[in-house]
Structures are given as C-alpha cells and as structure tokens.
Design a protein around this motif. Structure first.
Motif, PDB file in Angstrom:
ATOM      1  N   HIS A 103      41.348  22.360  11.345  1.00 36.38           N
ATOM      2  CA  HIS A 103      42.245  23.665  10.590  1.00 36.38           C
ATOM      3  C   HIS A 103      40.922  23.758   9.677  1.00 36.38           C
ATOM      4  O   HIS A 103      39.928  23.638   9.449  1.00 36.38           O
ATOM      5  CB  HIS A 103      42.912  23.578   9.480  1.00 36.38           C
ATOM      6  N   LYS A 104      41.449  25.171   9.094  1.00 37.74           N
ATOM      7  CA  LYS A 104      40.228  26.147   7.580  1.00 37.74           C
ATOM      8  C   LYS A 104      39.847  24.616   6.387  1.00 37.74           C
ATOM      9  O   LYS A 104      40.731  24.307   6.345  1.00 37.74           O
ATOM     10  CB  LYS A 104      41.451  27.377   7.348  1.00 37.74           C
ATOM     11  N   LEU A 105      38.740  25.001   6.087  1.00 39.58           N
ATOM     12  CA  LEU A 105      38.215  23.718   4.866  1.00 39.58           C
ATOM     13  C   LEU A 105      39.716  24.325   3.921  1.00 39.58           C
ATOM     14  O   LEU A 105      40.137  24.950   2.702  1.00 39.58           O
ATOM     15  CB  LEU A 105      37.057  24.550   4.297  1.00 39.58           C
ATOM     16  N   GLY A 106      40.099  22.950   3.365  1.00 36.62           N
ATOM     17  CA  GLY A 106      41.269  22.459   2.297  1.00 36.62           C
ATOM     18  C   GLY A 106      42.913  23.009   2.525  1.00 36.62           C
ATOM     19  O   GLY A 106      43.185  22.760   2.435  1.00 36.62           O
ATOM     20  N   GLY A 107      42.291  22.218   3.552  1.00 31.08           N
ATOM     21  CA  GLY A 107      44.400  22.832   4.633  1.00 31.08           C
ATOM     22  C   GLY A 107      44.662  21.760   4.288  1.00 31.08           C
ATOM     23  O   GLY A 107      44.014  20.622   3.906  1.00 31.08           O
ATOM     24  N   ASP A 108      45.883  21.370   5.212  1.00 31.90           N
ATOM     25  CA  ASP A 108      46.518  20.070   4.564  1.00 31.90           C
ATOM     26  C   ASP A 108      46.156  19.060   5.999  1.00 31.90           C
ATOM     27  O   ASP A 108      46.793  19.663   7.269  1.00 31.90           O
ATOM     28  CB  ASP A 108      47.971  20.768   4.844  1.00 31.90           C
ATOM     29  N   PRO A 109      45.616  18.141   5.243  1.00 27.64           N
ATOM     30  CA  PRO A 109      45.315  16.787   6.628  1.00 27.64           C
ATOM     31  C   PRO A 109      46.533  16.190   7.205  1.00 27.64           C
ATOM     32  O   PRO A 109      46.381  15.803   8.573  1.00 27.64           O
ATOM     33  CB  PRO A 109      44.252  16.090   5.852  1.00 27.64           C
ATOM     34  N   ALA A 110      47.882  16.590   6.959  1.00 26.97           N
ATOM     35  CA  ALA A 110      48.613  16.005   7.437  1.00 26.97           C
ATOM     36  C   ALA A 110      49.232  17.166   8.441  1.00 26.97           C
ATOM     37  O   ALA A 110      49.597  16.782   9.481  1.00 26.97           O
ATOM     38  CB  ALA A 110      50.177  15.783   7.172  1.00 26.97           C
ATOM     39  N   ALA A 153      40.680  14.223  15.698  1.00 29.94           N
ATOM     40  CA  ALA A 153      41.384  15.349  14.606  1.00 29.94           C
ATOM     41  C   ALA A 153      40.672  15.013  13.433  1.00 29.94           C
ATOM     42  O   ALA A 153      39.889  14.439  12.475  1.00 29.94           O
ATOM     43  CB  ALA A 153      42.753  14.175  14.635  1.00 29.94           C
ATOM     44  N   ALA A 154      40.115  16.103  12.740  1.00 26.91           N
ATOM     45  CA  ALA A 154      39.101  16.328  12.122  1.00 26.91           C
ATOM     46  C   ALA A 154      39.889  16.561  10.079  1.00 26.91           C
ATOM     47  O   ALA A 154      40.109  17.194  10.247  1.00 26.91           O
ATOM     48  CB  ALA A 154      37.921  17.555  11.752  1.00 26.91           C
ATOM     49  N   ALA A 155      40.826  15.469  10.034  1.00 30.43           N
ATOM     50  CA  ALA A 155      41.273  15.652   8.926  1.00 30.43           C
ATOM     51  C   ALA A 155      41.110  15.397   7.552  1.00 30.43           C
ATOM     52  O   ALA A 155      41.617  15.537   6.653  1.00 30.43           O
ATOM     53  CB  ALA A 155      42.420  14.549   8.571  1.00 30.43           C
ATOM     54  N   ASP A 156      39.399  15.376   7.391  1.00 32.49           N
ATOM     55  CA  ASP A 156      38.860  15.593   6.470  1.00 32.49           C
ATOM     56  C   ASP A 156      38.491  17.611   5.454  1.00 32.49           C
ATOM     57  O   ASP A 156      37.112  17.315   6.255  1.00 32.49           O
ATOM     58  CB  ASP A 156      37.802  15.384   6.775  1.00 32.49           C
ATOM     59  N   THR A 157      39.498  17.908   5.285  1.00 33.54           N
ATOM     60  CA  THR A 157      39.395  19.476   5.092  1.00 33.54           C
ATOM     61  C   THR A 157      38.956  19.195   3.413  1.00 33.54           C
ATOM     62  O   THR A 157      39.151  20.714   3.190  1.00 33.54           O
ATOM     63  CB  THR A 157      40.869  19.366   5.149  1.00 33.54           C
ATOM     64  N   PHE A 158      38.280  17.967   2.914  1.00 30.37           N
ATOM     65  CA  PHE A 158      38.322  18.547   1.320  1.00 30.37           C
ATOM     66  C   PHE A 158      36.402  18.611   2.024  1.00 30.37           C
ATOM     67  O   PHE A 158      36.688  19.406   1.019  1.00 30.37           O
ATOM     68  CB  PHE A 158      38.404  17.262   0.636  1.00 30.37           C
ATOM     69  N   ARG A 159      35.778  18.342   2.648  1.00 25.50           N
ATOM     70  CA  ARG A 159      33.994  18.146   2.672  1.00 25.50           C
ATOM     71  C   ARG A 159      33.844  19.536   3.309  1.00 25.50           C
ATOM     72  O   ARG A 159      34.404  19.468   4.191  1.00 25.50           O
ATOM     73  CB  ARG A 159      34.186  16.561   2.876  1.00 25.50           C
ATOM     74  N   ALA A 160      33.244  19.739   2.780  1.00 24.42           N
ATOM     75  CA  ALA A 160      32.637  21.173   3.482  1.00 24.42           C
ATOM     76  C   ALA A 160      31.920  21.081   4.000  1.00 24.42           C
ATOM     77  O   ALA A 160      32.466  22.046   5.617  1.00 24.42           O
ATOM     78  CB  ALA A 160      31.482  21.647   1.955  1.00 24.42           C
ATOM     79  N   ALA A 161      31.479  19.830   4.512  1.00 22.97           N
ATOM     80  CA  ALA A 161      30.383  19.899   5.899  1.00 22.97           C
ATOM     81  C   ALA A 161      31.996  19.029   6.372  1.00 22.97           C
ATOM     82  O   ALA A 161      30.885  18.912   7.835  1.00 22.97           O
ATOM     83  CB  ALA A 161      29.129  19.815   5.914  1.00 22.97           C
ATOM     84  N   GLY A 162      32.581  18.327   6.452  1.00 22.92           N
ATOM     85  CA  GLY A 162      33.325  17.055   6.974  1.00 22.92           C
ATOM     86  C   GLY A 162      33.981  17.883   7.970  1.00 22.92           C
ATOM     87  O   GLY A 162      33.926  17.380   9.419  1.00 22.92           O
ATOM     88  N   THR A 219      39.363  10.610   8.604  1.00 29.84           N
ATOM     89  CA  THR A 219      39.928  11.334   7.060  1.00 29.84           C
ATOM     90  C   THR A 219      39.881  11.300   6.346  1.00 29.84           C
ATOM     91  O   THR A 219      37.838  11.074   6.693  1.00 29.84           O
ATOM     92  CB  THR A 219      41.323   9.808   6.590  1.00 29.84           C
ATOM     93  N   ALA A 220      39.614  11.842   5.205  1.00 33.35           N
ATOM     94  CA  ALA A 220      38.723  11.940   3.868  1.00 33.35           C
ATOM     95  C   ALA A 220      38.610  10.839   3.267  1.00 33.35           C
ATOM     96  O   ALA A 220      39.416  10.133   3.009  1.00 33.35           O
ATOM     97  CB  ALA A 220      38.665  13.239   3.147  1.00 33.35           C
ATOM     98  N   GLY A 221      36.984  10.911   3.107  1.00 32.75           N
ATOM     99  CA  GLY A 221      36.808   9.818   1.637  1.00 32.75           C
ATOM    100  C   GLY A 221      37.288   9.252   0.445  1.00 32.75           C
ATOM    101  O   GLY A 221      37.769  10.690   0.181  1.00 32.75           O
TER     102      GLY A 221
END
Length: 407
Positions: A269-276, A242-251, A298-300
């Motif tokens: 999901h798309k960049l900036g989406g809700d990780p939950a 699950a790619a829940a690091d939606t804040f980092r551009a290359a995450g 998860t995002a750092g």
C-alpha cells in the motif's frame, strides 16, 4: 702491605693485555699459541667458564599427570581429574586458524562457514578449557570458569548453572580425562537443553500459512523475511510477501527489492497506510492464487511502546479472522543484544503468539547463548540462525550443530 697488593693485581692487568693482543692475532697465531705449553713462571691461567646447563634441564616436562613444580600448586581433592592428553592445549591455539581453511567440497565449506559465524561466542566459551589444559586438571576452578563463560555468553544464570552442574556430574561419574571428551559432554548438555524447549511449529496443511516476522528496530526483519521466503522457495513453496512496514520511508521499496530477488510477488500500500489493510489484501490475494505461505514484514517497533504493540495485535486479529488456522509469528532477535532479547520475547509474546525465534547477526556476536535463556524462561524454540549476509546464511536451526559450533 700496599706493595704486596699491587703485586697481586699485576697479573690481572697482564691478562687483560694478553686478551687484547690475542683478539688482534691471526688465526694461525692463535692455533700455534694453543699448542704451546703454559709458562709456569707466567700469569695464572684464566678462570674456566661456567658450565652450560644440560639439555634435559632446558626441556619442560610434558607429562600431564605430573604438575609443573615451578607453576601453580597442583589441585587436589575428590572432584579433580587430571587430563591425559598432551595435545589439547595446542589444538585450542590452532583452532582459530582452522576457521579460515577452505575445503574444495561444498558441504565442508558450508560447515566451516557456519562455525566461523560462532567464532566470537566460541572464543569466550573456550577459555575455561584452555585454562584447564594449562593446569592439566579438571578441578573446581574449571567449573567456576565454565559457569562464568556461559553467563558471559548470555545464557543466563539459571541455564549456566544447570548446564555446568549436569556436565560436572557426568564427567566425574564417567571419569572423562581428555579435553575433547570434556567438550563433548558440554555439547550434549547444551543440545539436550535446546531440544527440551520443544520443536518448531509445523506448518498447517491449510493454505495459506501466514507468517508474521516481528521484532524491534534494526534487527533485520526485512532481510530475514526475504531469506525465509528464499528457503521456502527452495522447498517448492509458493511465497507471497506483504509489505506491512508502511511507516518507514524505504521499508516498502526495500521489501519490493528483496521480493524481486527471491522471485515472489509482493502486496503493498502507499506510505503511511494501514498495515492491517495490507495484511487483509495479502491474504485475499494468496487465497485466490493458491499461495502456500504469506510472509508479513512488519514495522520495527519498540517493545516498550504499548500503542505500537496494540497495532501489531490488530494485524494479528485481522489475519486470524481470515484463516482456518491461526497464523504464526517469528520473533527476530539480534544476537548482539544479549539478555535484552529475553525482555523483547516476553513483551512481543503478550501481543501475539510467538512460535519461534530467528537469531540474526550471530557472526558478529559473543552472546549467542541468549537463545537458551529465552527458551528456558519462555519455552520458545529457535527456527533460524543467521551467520552471514547471503541468502543461504540464514539456516534452519539444529541444536546439535549449534552446540558443536559453540564448543
């Protein structure tokens, strides 16, 4: 009086002249000159050279039971044990060279690679033993050096004091008199302490088992997620990321690349989406496909930022509602951060249930003792330890192997 002094000085000048002439003479002339009897009316014979030292005076005393009289004063007291092995110092000097000897057998090669990952920490912890070998005794200075070395390796003062004290009692009681036996006692005490923190949580029987990989920025969460997934794939487990690091551009792209290398699907999901929302969709997909393990990357986030920690807690609650059993979290800690890892573990533990630790970048750190400090204070065991960049370089943690690699 002056005339008498001048007469006394003449023979010395004549000797100098004779030496100059002798250096210019041929070898045959020198041989014939040595056979002639000295002229009693000539100058006095040259002064004999100082005798050289006897060979036994140049050889050092290698008996470890007899301290070197030219060295520091011999330690004394009830807590002193003189070392008996004369080879201990040489072994310590040769050990770094052994780190880079390669064997044909794969298991021996893997063991050496694992030990190489601990080279920096082992270099710090070997100093007390080297100094003890030079002093040829286990004395009170050794215990101070050992405690200082453990603190330098970031085991924490409490752990360092406890390990040294327990080792000291055993060594004095058992009368250990060789360096290898001394190191073995420390290995056993370190392993016993690590095992006292409890076992790594066993995966539940229900599917899917959701594993959150969390930590601060830059510790290697995405690569650790992929390596854990690869380990599980070797055990014939079906894995979904699950790619829940939606804040980092290359995450998201990085997680997709690693998932492709592992050979497992990924929910994104798309960049900036809700990780939950990513976590929710990943669990639904896993339940529909019969996936064994869902690994949430998860995002750092800084453990000092409350809003980011609250968001992580929200993701946890979403997963907890969808599952029959609670999810598990692995905290990724960079071994180079040292004691700061204790603070990270404490704060992340307030947001979600930290089941175990993955210690990364061990091959570039001299602070590998931080896992003991975390376990001693928070009771969190270590699940994985990273000693390189390859997939197989993130290994399941074994307390005995860890302790043996440190000493």
């Amino acid at each position: 009086m002056a005339a008498a002094n001048s007469k006394k000085k003449r023979p010395r000048k004549e000797r100098k002249e004779q030496k100059k002439l002798a250096r210019k003479a041929t070898s045959e002339e020198l041989e014939t000159s040595t056979e002639r009897e000295p002229d009693p009316s000539g100058p006095p014979a040259p002064m004999p050279e100082e005798p050289s030292l006897e060979p036994e005076e140049l050889e050092p005393d290698l008996d470890l039971l007899e301290p070197d009289p030219s060295g520091p004063p011999a330690p004394s007291g009830e807590d002193v044990i003189f070392l008996e092995s004369a080879e201990t110092g040489e072994k310590l000097e040769e050990e770094p060279e052994e780190e880079f000897e390669y064997e044909e057998a794969e298991d021996e090669e893997e063991e050496k690679k694992y030990r190489r990952g601990f080279f920096r920490s082992r270099k710090v912890l070997s100093k007390p033993f080297t100094r003890a070998a030079m002093r040829r005794a286990i004395d009170p200075e050794f215990w101070d050096d050992a405690e200082e070395a453990l603190i330098t390796a970031d085991t924490g003062v409490t752990c360092a004091t406890e390990i040294v004290e327990r080792s000291r009692k055993r060594i004095l009681k058992e009368g250990v008199k060789d360096l290898e036996g001394l190191k073995q006692v420390f290995r056993e005490e370190v392993a016993d302490m690590l095992e006292s923190f409890g076992p790594v949580p066993a995966p539940p029987a229900e599917k899917p088992h959701v594993l959150f990989v969390v930590g601060v920025n830059g510790v290697g969460k995405t690569t650790t997620s992929a390596k854990i997934g690869w380990q599980l794939k070797q055990q014939d487990k079906a894995v979904l990321f699950a790619a829940a690091d939606t804040f980092r551009a290359a995450g998201i792209e990085q997680m997709e690349m690693w998932a492709q290398r592992v050979g497992s699907p990924v929910v994104r999901h798309k960049l900036g989406g809700d990780p939950a929302a990513v976590v929710f969709d990943a669990i639904e997909s896993a339940q529909a496909k019969g996936i064994d393990v869902v690994i949430v990357d998860t995002a750092g986030r800084l453990h000092t930022k409350k809003n980011l920690m609250d968001e992580l807690n929200k993701m946890w609650r979403v997963a907890d509602r969808q599952l029959e059993t609670s999810p598990e979290a692995i905290l990724v800690i960079d071994a180079t951060t040292g004691q700061n890892g204790v603070t990270q573990a404490r704060v992340f533990g307030e947001a979600l249930n930290i089941g175990s630790i993955a210690l990364t970048k061990m091959d570039g750190s001299a602070k590998g003792g931080v896992v003991m400090a975390i376990g001693r204070e928070l009771g969190i065991p270590v699940a994985y330890i990273g000693v390189g960049e390859g997939m197989a370089d993130l290994r399941p943690f074994n307390p005995q192997e860890y302790a043996h690699a440190l000493f």
